[in-house]
Motif scaffolding. Structure first.
Motif, short mmCIF file in Angstrom:
data_model
loop_
_atom_site.label_atom_id
_atom_site.label_comp_id
_atom_site.label_asym_id
_atom_site.label_seq_id
_atom_site.Cartn_x
_atom_site.Cartn_y
_atom_site.Cartn_z
N ASN A 1 -2.50 -5.63 5.18
CA ASN A 1 -3.34 -5.00 3.90
C ASN A 1 -3.15 -4.26 2.96
OD1 ASN A 1 -5.90 -4.94 5.76
ND2 ASN A 1 -4.67 -3.31 7.62
N ILE A 2 -1.86 -4.24 2.48
CA ILE A 2 -0.75 -4.16 1.34
C ILE A 2 -1.33 -5.00 0.01
CG2 ILE A 2 1.31 -3.30 0.50
CD1 ILE A 2 0.19 -1.42 2.19
N HIS A 3 -1.86 -4.66 -0.65
CA HIS A 3 -1.59 -5.63 -2.51
C HIS A 3 0.18 -6.34 -2.68
CE1 HIS A 3 -1.95 -6.88 -5.83
NE2 HIS A 3 -3.77 -7.55 -5.57
N LYS A 4 0.03 -7.52 -2.90
CA LYS A 4 1.56 -8.48 -3.07
C LYS A 4 1.96 -7.50 -4.39
CE LYS A 4 3.27 -12.17 -4.57
NZ LYS A 4 3.77 -13.27 -5.46
N SER A 5 1.11 -6.02 -5.15
CA SER A 5 1.86 -5.83 -6.51
C SER A 5 2.16 -4.37 -5.79
CB SER A 5 1.19 -5.77 -7.42
OG SER A 5 -0.15 -5.07 -7.31
N SER A 6 1.60 -3.89 -4.64
CA SER A 6 2.37 -2.60 -4.24
C SER A 6 3.48 -2.80 -3.53
CB SER A 6 0.99 -1.83 -3.29
OG SER A 6 0.08 -1.64 -4.08
N LEU A 7 2.92 -4.16 -2.61
CA LEU A 7 4.88 -4.45 -2.10
C LEU A 7 6.05 -4.33 -2.64
CD1 LEU A 7 5.63 -5.19 1.20
CD2 LEU A 7 5.09 -7.39 0.83
N SER B 1 10.87 -2.35 -4.93
CA SER B 1 11.87 -2.29 -5.77
C SER B 1 12.92 -1.24 -6.34
CB SER B 1 11.02 -2.77 -7.47
OG SER B 1 10.54 -1.38 -7.56
N TYR B 2 12.20 0.08 -5.31
CA TYR B 2 12.52 1.00 -5.31
C TYR B 2 13.75 0.95 -4.56
CZ TYR B 2 8.03 3.06 -7.28
OH TYR B 2 7.53 3.58 -7.79
N LYS B 3 14.32 -0.17 -3.49
CA LYS B 3 15.08 0.06 -2.97
C LYS B 3 16.71 -0.26 -4.02
CE LYS B 3 13.88 -2.79 1.29
NZ LYS B 3 14.08 -4.11 1.33
N ARG B 4 16.05 -0.80 -5.26
CA ARG B 4 17.74 -1.24 -5.88
C ARG B 4 17.62 -0.20 -7.48
NH1 ARG B 4 15.02 -5.75 -5.03
NH2 ARG B 4 13.75 -4.85 -7.00
N GLU C 1 16.52 6.77 -3.83
CA GLU C 1 16.87 7.96 -3.02
C GLU C 1 15.27 8.30 -2.94
OE1 GLU C 1 17.24 12.85 -3.63
OE2 GLU C 1 19.18 11.56 -4.64
N TYR C 2 14.11 7.32 -4.08
CA TYR C 2 13.02 7.39 -3.73
C TYR C 2 12.44 6.36 -2.76
CZ TYR C 2 8.16 7.27 -5.23
OH TYR C 2 6.57 7.17 -5.11
N TYR C 3 13.10 5.36 -2.75
CA TYR C 3 12.91 4.91 -1.68
C TYR C 3 12.80 5.25 -0.16
CZ TYR C 3 12.18 0.84 1.23
OH TYR C 3 12.66 -0.42 2.41
#
Length: 199
Positions: A179-185, A190-193, A197-199
């Motif tokens: 149920n997650i849009h590809k762009s949201s995913l 991308s927050y991992k990199r 901390e936010y991720y």
């Protein structure tokens, strides 16, 4: 974010309200009006998806749903009527069998205890409080029924204590990929990199 918690809670309430057993459910958030654009809207979506609109009386102004065949009902309440207002008439939850609290980390411990102490009915053996929340800081009161163990780089993992009255379900957007849009995913991953901390 994106784990489908509100979807699952409203789907569960749709199931319960349509059963022959007595059911009086409550959608709750800290501020009463915030229920409208979250749990109330999601519940109406579940009713439409199941093509059950004709079986319900849906009152938009009070955010109340009555299932016509049984008279079972869902009502909406806030711990506060508006921002800054500490007055909560939780005595009006008489007869409640189930409560969903969305964004439960926003609720004070005092308000939660007041709710918990209020829920008493002989019409149901199974009173449930469902708290949907994003993890607050490790000092938040919500963790009192959990053990926080050191995980990775200063972050903690919450493990429920041995409590037969507690069912804890941990989920993330990864449990809801269909149920997650590809762009949201892509953004979240991308927050991992870019911002671990936010991720």
């Amino acid at each position: 974010r994106g784990r489908g918690g509100s979807f699952t809670a409203t789907q569960y309430f749709l199931h319960l309200i349509t059963q022959p057993e007595y059911f009086r459910g409550y959608f709750m958030r800290e501020i009463a009006g915030d229920v409208r654009e979250s749990l109330w809207r999601d519940f109406k979506d579940r009713v439409e998806e199941q093509d059950l609109t004709d079986d319900f009386d849906l009152n938009e102004s009070t955010m109340t749903a009555v299932y016509r065949p049984t008279g079972n009902v869902i009502l909406s309440r806030g711990f506060k009527k508006s921002s800054g207002n500490r007055t909560a008439k939780l005595k009006s939850l008489a007869g409640a069998t189930h409560v969903v609290i969305e964004e439960a980390e926003e609720i004070s411990q005092f308000d939660f205890r007041q709710l918990d102490d209020t829920l008493r009915t002989k019409k149901s053996e199974n009173i449930q409080i469902i708290r949907i929340f994003n993890p607050p800081s490790k000092n938040h009161w919500i963790w009192e029924r959990y053990n926080l163990t050191q995980a990775i780089d200063g972050y903690y993992r919450a493990q429920p204590k041995n409590d037969p009255q507690l069912l804890s379900i941990f989920s993330t957007y990864r449990d809801n990929l269909q149920n997650i849009h590809k762009s949201s995913l892509e953004t979240w991953e991308s927050y991992k990199r870019s911002d671990p901390e936010y991720y």
